[in-house]
Enzyme design. Structure first.
Site, short mmCIF file in Angstrom:
data_model
loop_
_atom_site.label_atom_id
_atom_site.label_comp_id
_atom_site.label_asym_id
_atom_site.label_seq_id
_atom_site.Cartn_x
_atom_site.Cartn_y
_atom_site.Cartn_z
N SER A 45 52.52 43.59 47.55
CA SER A 45 53.70 42.80 48.03
C SER A 45 53.65 41.35 47.29
CB SER A 45 53.78 42.68 49.71
OG SER A 45 53.68 44.01 50.05
N ASN A 84 57.33 55.74 45.82
CA ASN A 84 56.09 55.70 46.98
C ASN A 84 56.67 57.02 47.88
OD1 ASN A 84 57.89 53.28 47.11
ND2 ASN A 84 57.33 53.39 49.19
N SER A 128 48.14 47.07 43.54
CA SER A 128 47.23 47.12 44.59
C SER A 128 46.12 47.89 44.71
CB SER A 128 48.31 46.98 45.66
OG SER A 128 47.80 47.13 47.08
N ALA A 129 44.96 47.31 45.23
CA ALA A 129 43.56 47.98 45.06
C ALA A 129 43.66 49.28 46.02
CB ALA A 129 42.47 46.94 45.38
N HIS A 130 44.30 49.30 47.17
CA HIS A 130 44.10 50.10 48.07
C HIS A 130 44.78 51.33 48.00
CE1 HIS A 130 47.91 49.70 50.98
NE2 HIS A 130 48.09 48.71 50.39
N THR A 135 41.51 29.92 47.43
CA THR A 135 40.27 30.26 47.06
C THR A 135 40.06 31.84 46.65
OG1 THR A 135 39.11 28.59 48.18
CG2 THR A 135 37.61 30.12 47.61
N CYS A 192 61.30 55.76 62.17
CA CYS A 192 61.72 55.99 63.73
C CYS A 192 61.52 54.81 64.39
CB CYS A 192 61.22 57.18 64.28
SG CYS A 192 61.74 57.43 65.98
#
Ligand SMILES: *Cc1c(COP(=O)(O)O)cnc(C)c1O
Length: 383
Positions: free
Chosen positions: A73, A152, A200-202, A238, A326
């Site tokens: 995001s 997606n 995105s890694a996940h 960081t 929903c």
């Protein structure tokens, strides 16, 4: 509770063992700040450079073109807002599609409130943007085209190289949200004329909370998070060294295993489609039959409420997801399913099943059995 049978890999994936092992030392022993000049800091910096190298190798860019962020995001926000703010003197028009992730659509809404103009391209009944419509909507003041690599919800893979060609021809920057594509589809940002790309890694067996924005050398972008000079002054904060290391390991493994992974998932998906079409009447496969993510199946069971179906599946240990969100009890159809023209019965009964590494044929057979039984029961229920 029964053993979890996970069919929601488009929502997130679990961290792979090899990835976990590689990142752990950077949480405790190797905790140096990557910006520090002493040895402990240099170790962190070097570990990040290895990760940057691995990302660059996987998508065909330069090491210096890889910028780490906190998630997909954030990468999307930085791409859209950063390019918009940096190019205000050139123009204020952006082109995207109606089926983008909310990180793109909401960034566009913010930009519209700030005086930018956004064109939201339609898609056809399979989810493809029309290349002619895209080209026709480019104007003098167009500064950016942002079209997702793969969707997606319905898995449709856009003709990215052709979109890149069009962008190049008209000298417009091209960003793609490739969060669903990385690890599933071979990507070459140079060949495909991509100027910016989010990941995105996940979504490819890395941890949650770390992403990348690839920015082609020479592309001007304004940073949206102010502070220190990290990431070549494009993203303050960081560095999340452990998770960046993990992202690097995860993309290296994904890239190495791409073909094998793709073949396994495509075979499982085709088996699943075939069986469902044979065993359950009155269903509709959403999205394109071939140009889709290998592990994605979006299917409408007509005259079934997919929220109820999901609850039944959950009771039996299956994780999947519905096509509609929903919130107030009344399901609102997803913007993607609306855009491909599903009627209310089809969107109400839409279920997303996304396969991944750990899924076996036996698990898929169990899912088919459960779906066949539960869809029939829900349809027979007196209303
Ligand atoms: C998951 C996803 C995102 C958001 O990524 P996060 O790392 O969860 O913020 C953006 N775009 C697409 C297409 C996604 O699937």
């Amino acid at each position: 509770m029964e053993k979890i049978k996970y069919f929601d890999h488009a929502a997130t994936t679990g961290v792979r063992e090899e990835v976990l092992q590689e990142m752990l030392p950077y949480f405790h022993i190797q905790y140096g700040n990557a910006s520090a000049s002493y040895a402990l800091g240099r170790i962190s910096h070097q570990a990040m450079q290895i990760a940057r190298n691995r990302v660059a190798k996987a998508i065909g860019c330069k090491v210096s073109e890889v910028y780490f962020t906190s998630c997909g995001s954030e990468s999307d926000n930085l791409a859209l807002k950063g390019i918009a703010y940096a190019n205000q003197n050139k123009g204020n028009h952006i082109i995207t599609s109606k089926i983008e992730h909310h990180a793109i659509l909401e960034s566009c809404k913010t930009l519209e409130r700030q005086g930018f103009e956004v064109t939201y391209l339609n898609v056809d009944d399979k989810g493809f943007v029309d290349l002619q419509e895209l080209e026709n909507s480019i104007k003098e003041n167009t500064i950016l085209i942002s079209i997702m690599f793969a969707n997606n919800e319905i898995g449709t893979i856009q003709p990215i190289a052709q979109i890149g060609e069009i962008a190049k021809k008209h000298h417009v920057l091209f960003h793609t949200d490739a969060v669903q594509a990385v690890g599933n589809v071979k990507i070459d940002v140079k060949e495909m004329n991509i100027h910016l790309l989010s990941m995105s890694a996940h979504k490819f067996y890395g941890p949650k909370g770390v992403g990348v924005l690839y920015i082609q050398k020479g592309v001007e972008i304004e940073r949206i998070q102010d502070g220190g000079h990290q990431e070549a002054n494009k993203r303050a904060g960081t560095e999340n060294v452990a998770e960046i290391v993990a992202l690097g390991k995860a993309i290296e493994l994904a890239d190495k295993e791409l073909e094998e992974y793709n073949e396994k998932l495509t075979n499982l998906r085709e088996f699943l489609i075939q069986e469902l079409e044979e065993k359950i009447p009155d269903i509709k496969i959403n999205g394109d039959r071939s140009k889709r993510l290998p592990g994605n199946l979006n299917v409408s069971f007509r005259h079934v409420n997919s929220q109820e179906l999901l609850m039944k599946l959950d009771e039996e240990g299956f994780c999947a997801s519905a096509g509609s969100a929903c919130s107030t009890g009344e399901p609102t159809p997803s913007h993607v399913l609306l855009a491909i023209g599903l009627d209310s019965i089809e969107s109400k009964g839409a279920l997303r099943i996304t396969l991944g590494r750990e899924n076996t044929k036996q698990e898929v057979e169990e899912l088919i059995e459960s779906l066949t039984r539960n869809v029939q029961e829900l349809r027979n229920k007196i209303v």
